[in-house]
Design a protein around this motif. Sequence first.
Motif, short mmCIF file in Angstrom:
data_model
loop_
_atom_site.label_atom_id
_atom_site.label_comp_id
_atom_site.label_asym_id
_atom_site.label_seq_id
_atom_site.Cartn_x
_atom_site.Cartn_y
_atom_site.Cartn_z
N ALA A 448 8.10 56.79 4.56
CA ALA A 448 8.04 57.58 5.93
C ALA A 448 9.08 56.89 6.94
CB ALA A 448 6.61 57.71 6.60
N GLY A 449 9.45 55.70 6.70
CA GLY A 449 10.08 54.83 7.84
C GLY A 449 11.62 54.99 7.38
N THR A 450 11.76 55.01 6.25
CA THR A 450 13.02 54.85 5.52
C THR A 450 13.80 55.89 4.85
OG1 THR A 450 11.88 54.14 3.57
CG2 THR A 450 12.47 52.20 5.12
N ALA A 451 13.18 57.17 4.82
CA ALA A 451 13.99 58.43 4.18
C ALA A 451 14.90 59.13 5.13
CB ALA A 451 12.95 59.05 3.52
N TRP A 452 14.81 58.60 6.36
CA TRP A 452 15.42 59.54 7.42
C TRP A 452 16.14 58.50 8.58
CZ3 TRP A 452 16.37 64.73 7.41
CH2 TRP A 452 16.95 65.16 8.66
N LEU A 453 17.37 58.89 8.63
CA LEU A 453 17.91 58.08 10.06
C LEU A 453 17.96 58.79 11.11
CD1 LEU A 453 19.18 56.62 7.29
CD2 LEU A 453 21.38 56.25 8.27
N ASP A 454 17.32 58.35 12.20
CA ASP A 454 17.51 59.37 13.26
C ASP A 454 18.70 59.08 13.81
OD1 ASP A 454 14.63 60.07 13.37
OD2 ASP A 454 14.06 58.37 14.37
N GLU A 455 19.66 58.11 13.62
CA GLU A 455 20.95 58.05 14.20
C GLU A 455 21.72 57.36 13.13
OE1 GLU A 455 21.80 58.86 17.16
OE2 GLU A 455 19.60 58.94 18.12
N ALA A 456 23.10 58.04 13.09
CA ALA A 456 23.99 57.61 12.10
C ALA A 456 24.16 56.23 12.14
CB ALA A 456 25.24 58.25 12.19
N LYS A 457 24.46 55.43 10.97
CA LYS A 457 24.93 54.16 10.91
C LYS A 457 26.42 54.18 10.56
CE LYS A 457 20.83 52.26 9.53
NZ LYS A 457 20.00 51.30 10.55
#
Length: 479
Positions: A448-457
């Motif tokens: 749940a915490g790693t499958a989506w980036l809230d901000e681009a890297k």
Amino acid sequence: MDTTLVSLPLDRVEADAVVVLLFEDEAAPAELKGVSAWLDELKASGEFTGKTAELAVQHLAPGFQAKRLVVVGGGKRDKYDAAGLRRAVGTSVRALKQKGVKKLAWFLSGGDAEAAVEGAILGNFEPDRYKTSSDAKSLESFVLIAPDSAKAGVERGKILGDAQNFTRDLVNEPANVMTPTLLADRARAMAAEVGLECEILDEPRMRQLGMGSLLGVSQGSAEPPALIIIRYKPAQAPTTKDHLGLVGKGVTFDTGGVSIKPADGMEKMKYDMAGGAAMLGAMRAIAQLKPSIPVTALVPAVENMVGSKAQRPGDIVTSLSGKTIEVLNTDAEGRLILVDAITYAQRLGCTHLVDAATLTGAIVVALGNVNIGVFTNNDALLARVLAAAKAEGEKSWHMPLDDDYKELLKSAFADLANIGGRWGGAISAAYFLKEFAGDTPWVHLDIAGTAWLDEAKPFLAKGPSGVAVRTFTRLALDW
Ligand code: BES
Ligand code: ZN
Ligand code: ZN
């Protein structure tokens, strides 16, 4: 984007830009004849220090076939690894494609060709399918400058990078497009393309089998559910009886159901099928890289909706295993669909099970957006999964699953309740799955915490990360 390997001296490489990596604490590599003096000068001037993600561009003199030379910071040499290279390549791709570079060459001075190619393919992904006018640009070709011995690595990198982008593309589709039916269609098309068997169980079939736990979740939606099953069989008879099962949560949208979620941020719940999409991406790579054990992926796909037909808190359902479940919260739906898929995987003969799911908000509280939460009933399988994750640079953290947590799931009226109270929410969710895995060696990944980036890297666009695809592929290959 096409990806090629060339073994040429720097001045003979044709490209819009040639990129070299420079570390904070190291002089330019000696092979960089003709430019190493400039690179050393650049560092001596203090304009460029070599810190991670730092970039400097210089136009090249007429003696070179390429137009520009780009230096990317690699950070400290002793902290640098395949993950650092993957990121550095991704960073250069994302920065330079925006400057109009179409053909980018990367000078690989000792390093992992596979990670470099993955970095380029991942960095080139833009989630702009639905923008009618987008200012995002993309590379047309990526050239790796490395010895011929890097060929196998380049091929693997292409397969893994493409598989991960396949997963990211599925996750990024909005839920009005990505219904359980469309996910099944995409899975079928992918399987046909790479030569895998695909079977889709529809609602009548699931009812006939007795998948009451899965069907309870999907009954509130106008979209029919689908249980996607994809099989890989090695060409040669395997030397062991082991059969790996990959189970992925495929909730195409999670409103929470009658125990509805707050409006704020609910749009993100289109990524609640990221575990299922990761399994499909892994199967795509597995079909091409051909491990020596059979692998079966199972993706229960449903939509968790509200409505007059939706499941209510307090409903009691009978799972495929025969265990009854009191649904105290309709938002804890992932575990309800996964357990029927786990039981079915056992019936199909899977001897080892690994699941991936965007299962709990609690894992995000515990581990943030950095580590995958890993739970197990079997230390040997855990060791294999953690080793695969480490080799692929997908950070993972082993969480506890003691029997003391069992009492959290007590129900007054059924065998189990589907929630375990406020504290240790990621653990009680995992414990629920464990009750159905039984004696089968099983590992659960809460992504749940790693499958989506809230901000681009600098090296990856905002949105789906494609996490776990590489780990599962390597797990099968290294079996
Ligand atoms: N899909 C969610 C988990 C989730 C939350 C994923 C945030 C990504 C970000 C899951 O179905 C869910 O709603 N879980 C509940 C469980 C609770 C009701 C016991 C949660 O985590 O709040
Ligand atoms: Zn939920
Ligand atoms: Zn969910």
